[in-house]
Design an enzyme around this catalytic site. Structure first.
Site, mmCIF file in Angstrom:
data_model
loop_
_atom_site.group_PDB
_atom_site.id
_atom_site.type_symbol
_atom_site.label_atom_id
_atom_site.label_comp_id
_atom_site.label_asym_id
_atom_site.label_seq_id
_atom_site.Cartn_x
_atom_site.Cartn_y
_atom_site.Cartn_z
ATOM 1 N N LYS A 250 0.833 -1.210 0.000
ATOM 2 C CA LYS A 250 0.000 0.000 0.000
ATOM 3 C C LYS A 250 0.866 1.257 0.000
ATOM 4 C CE LYS A 250 -1.966 -1.185 3.913
ATOM 5 N NZ LYS A 250 -1.383 -2.499 4.226
ATOM 6 N N ARG B 264 -9.650 1.060 8.396
ATOM 7 C CA ARG B 264 -9.328 -0.323 8.761
ATOM 8 C C ARG B 264 -10.468 -0.985 9.513
ATOM 9 N NH1 ARG B 264 -3.426 0.445 8.677
ATOM 10 N NH2 ARG B 264 -2.433 -1.575 8.759
ATOM 11 N N ARG C 286 11.713 -6.585 5.381
ATOM 12 C CA ARG C 286 11.770 -5.168 5.745
ATOM 13 C C ARG C 286 12.247 -5.000 7.191
ATOM 14 N NH1 ARG C 286 6.437 -1.556 5.370
ATOM 15 N NH2 ARG C 286 5.850 -2.785 7.176
ATOM 16 N N ARG D 195 11.204 -1.164 12.702
ATOM 17 C CA ARG D 195 9.814 -1.066 13.141
ATOM 18 C C ARG D 195 9.523 -2.115 14.204
ATOM 19 N NH1 ARG D 195 5.498 0.142 8.330
ATOM 20 N NH2 ARG D 195 4.209 -1.115 9.739
ATOM 21 N N ARG E 233 -0.944 -8.936 13.272
ATOM 22 C CA ARG E 233 -1.457 -7.927 12.338
ATOM 23 C C ARG E 233 -2.341 -8.574 11.278
ATOM 24 N NH1 ARG E 233 4.185 -5.581 10.668
ATOM 25 N NH2 ARG E 233 3.100 -4.272 9.143
HETATM 26 P P1 B4P Z 1 2.802 -2.112 2.829
HETATM 27 O O1 B4P Z 1 1.462 -2.720 2.586
HETATM 28 O O2 B4P Z 1 3.074 -0.786 2.230
HETATM 29 O O3 B4P Z 1 3.047 -2.123 4.358
HETATM 30 P P2 B4P Z 1 2.669 -1.080 5.392
HETATM 31 O O4 B4P Z 1 2.424 0.284 4.790
HETATM 32 O O5 B4P Z 1 3.710 -1.159 6.452
HETATM 33 O O6 B4P Z 1 1.267 -1.583 5.895
HETATM 34 P P3 B4P Z 1 0.825 -2.057 7.270
HETATM 35 O O7 B4P Z 1 -0.608 -2.338 7.021
HETATM 36 O O8 B4P Z 1 1.588 -3.152 7.825
HETATM 37 O O9 B4P Z 1 1.205 -0.871 8.277
HETATM 38 P P4 B4P Z 1 0.627 0.532 8.586
HETATM 39 O O10 B4P Z 1 1.769 1.464 8.603
HETATM 40 O O11 B4P Z 1 -0.551 0.917 7.762
HETATM 41 O O12 B4P Z 1 3.957 -3.145 2.385
HETATM 42 C C1 B4P Z 1 5.250 -2.701 2.187
HETATM 43 C C2 B4P Z 1 6.318 -3.804 2.153
HETATM 44 O O13 B4P Z 1 6.210 -4.657 1.004
HETATM 45 C C3 B4P Z 1 7.658 -3.112 1.991
HETATM 46 O O14 B4P Z 1 8.664 -3.829 2.631
HETATM 47 C C4 B4P Z 1 7.886 -3.065 0.476
HETATM 48 O O15 B4P Z 1 9.224 -2.936 0.111
HETATM 49 C C5 B4P Z 1 7.321 -4.433 0.084
HETATM 50 N N1 B4P Z 1 6.781 -4.447 -1.280
HETATM 51 C C6 B4P Z 1 5.888 -3.560 -1.807
HETATM 52 N N2 B4P Z 1 5.582 -3.890 -3.078
HETATM 53 C C7 B4P Z 1 6.278 -5.042 -3.366
HETATM 54 C C8 B4P Z 1 6.360 -5.897 -4.499
HETATM 55 N N3 B4P Z 1 5.675 -5.656 -5.609
HETATM 56 N N4 B4P Z 1 7.152 -6.984 -4.424
HETATM 57 C C9 B4P Z 1 7.863 -7.245 -3.303
HETATM 58 N N5 B4P Z 1 7.836 -6.477 -2.182
HETATM 59 C C10 B4P Z 1 7.032 -5.386 -2.199
HETATM 60 O O16 B4P Z 1 0.082 0.330 10.088
HETATM 61 C C11 B4P Z 1 0.945 -0.018 11.166
HETATM 62 C C12 B4P Z 1 0.146 -0.156 12.455
HETATM 63 O O17 B4P Z 1 -0.440 1.122 12.827
HETATM 64 C C13 B4P Z 1 -1.063 -1.106 12.405
HETATM 65 O O18 B4P Z 1 -0.695 -2.449 12.634
HETATM 66 C C14 B4P Z 1 -1.936 -0.529 13.546
HETATM 67 O O19 B4P Z 1 -1.470 -0.902 14.810
HETATM 68 C C15 B4P Z 1 -1.737 0.961 13.395
HETATM 69 N N6 B4P Z 1 -2.736 1.582 12.494
HETATM 70 C C16 B4P Z 1 -2.440 2.188 11.285
HETATM 71 N N7 B4P Z 1 -3.576 2.635 10.711
HETATM 72 C C17 B4P Z 1 -4.604 2.285 11.553
HETATM 73 C C18 B4P Z 1 -6.019 2.440 11.472
HETATM 74 N N8 B4P Z 1 -6.595 3.026 10.421
HETATM 75 N N9 B4P Z 1 -6.769 1.940 12.490
HETATM 76 C C19 B4P Z 1 -6.203 1.363 13.551
HETATM 77 N N10 B4P Z 1 -4.870 1.173 13.675
HETATM 78 C C20 B4P Z 1 -4.068 1.630 12.691
#
Ligand code: B4P
Length: 190
Positions: free
Chosen positions: A14, A89, A128, A134, A145
């Site tokens: 994302k 979410r 990652r 992180r 998660r």
């Molecule tokens: P992403 O899907 O971008 O991961 P993310 O942004 O870290 O999402 P996540 O859902 O885990 O965390 P978030 O910060 O929103 O994936 C990226 C990874 O994949 C990278 O390593 C990248 O290099 C790799 N990649 C991408 N494309 C690729 C490809 N084509 N091939 C290979 N590799 C690839 O949330 C973190 C925490 O915050 C949550 O767990 C929760 O506790 C809290 N939170 C955030 N938003 C919330 C909400 N709305 N409500 C409640 N809690 C919330």
């Protein structure tokens, strides 16, 4: 306005694909994950409040994240559009977002839902985790998660499907291949 929700399980890409969409369409990035990490890094009261929840892989309360998004929208009155990354979410968050956008006479254009098999998600996040520092990129938290995602976040896709706004995107392949699929889907859908 172009208002996109980018959706998918942890590690679906994302954040990566949001970066490309922002560049191509001049959108304002609304990543609740980034906002919460910034709060933790600054040592603010909010950061202290959410630190243990995030390290456990649980969702932060709806009230906290809705307030963050409301503030971001309010601070960008002349935006071309917004990309919501990692938000909503829960269905309650999706309903609140509809309300916030309605009050600005706009709405969500579509939800791009990235689908990636679980084994691939785990290997991306562990990879990652070797460098990200992180607190949530470790085996135990990744599994928490993914389980929060299945229980509380998946129903958000039904919410947008009911509005005819769900667009499924195959999330496996190179970053460029997925970006091309997204551009094609946006052309078809909008
Ligand atoms: P992403 O899907 O971008 O991961 P993310 O942004 O870290 O999402 P996540 O859902 O885990 O965390 P978030 O910060 O929103 O994936 C990226 C990874 O994949 C990278 O390593 C990248 O290099 C790799 N990649 C991408 N494309 C690729 C490809 N084509 N091939 C290979 N590799 C690839 O949330 C973190 C925490 O915050 C949550 O767990 C929760 O506790 C809290 N939170 C955030 N938003 C919330 C909400 N709305 N409500 C409640 N809690 C919330």
């Amino acid at each position: 306005m172009l208002n996109i929700v980018i959706f998918g399980p942890p590690g679906a890409g994302k954040g990566t694909q949001s970066g490309l969409l922002i560049k191509n369409h001049q959108l304002v990035h609304c990543s609740t994950g980034d906002m919460l990490r910034a709060a933790m890094a600054s040592g603010s009261e909010l950061g202290l409040q959410v630190k243990d929840i995030i390290a456990a892989g649980k969702l932060v309360s709806d009230e906290i994240v809705i307030a963050l998004i409301a503030e971001r929208i309010e601070n960008h009155p002349h935006a071309n559009g917004f990309i919501f990354d990692g938000f909503p979410r829960t269905v309650a968050q999706a309903e609140a977002l509809d309300g916030l956008l309605n009050s600005k006479n706009t709405s969500i254009s579509c939800m791009l839902s990235l689908s990636v098999p679980e084994t691939e998600l785990i290997s991306r996040l562990l990879e990652r985790g070797k460098q990200s520092g992180r607190s949530d990129d470790n085996e135990e938290t990744i599994s928490a998660r993914i389980s929060e995602y299945k229980n509380k976040t998946l129903p958000v896709a039904d919410f947008y499907q009911a509005q005819g706004k769900l667009v499924e995107i195959e999330g496996i392949g190179s970053i460029e291949e997925i970006a091309d699929r997204i551009s094609g889907a946006l052309k078809d859908h909008l």
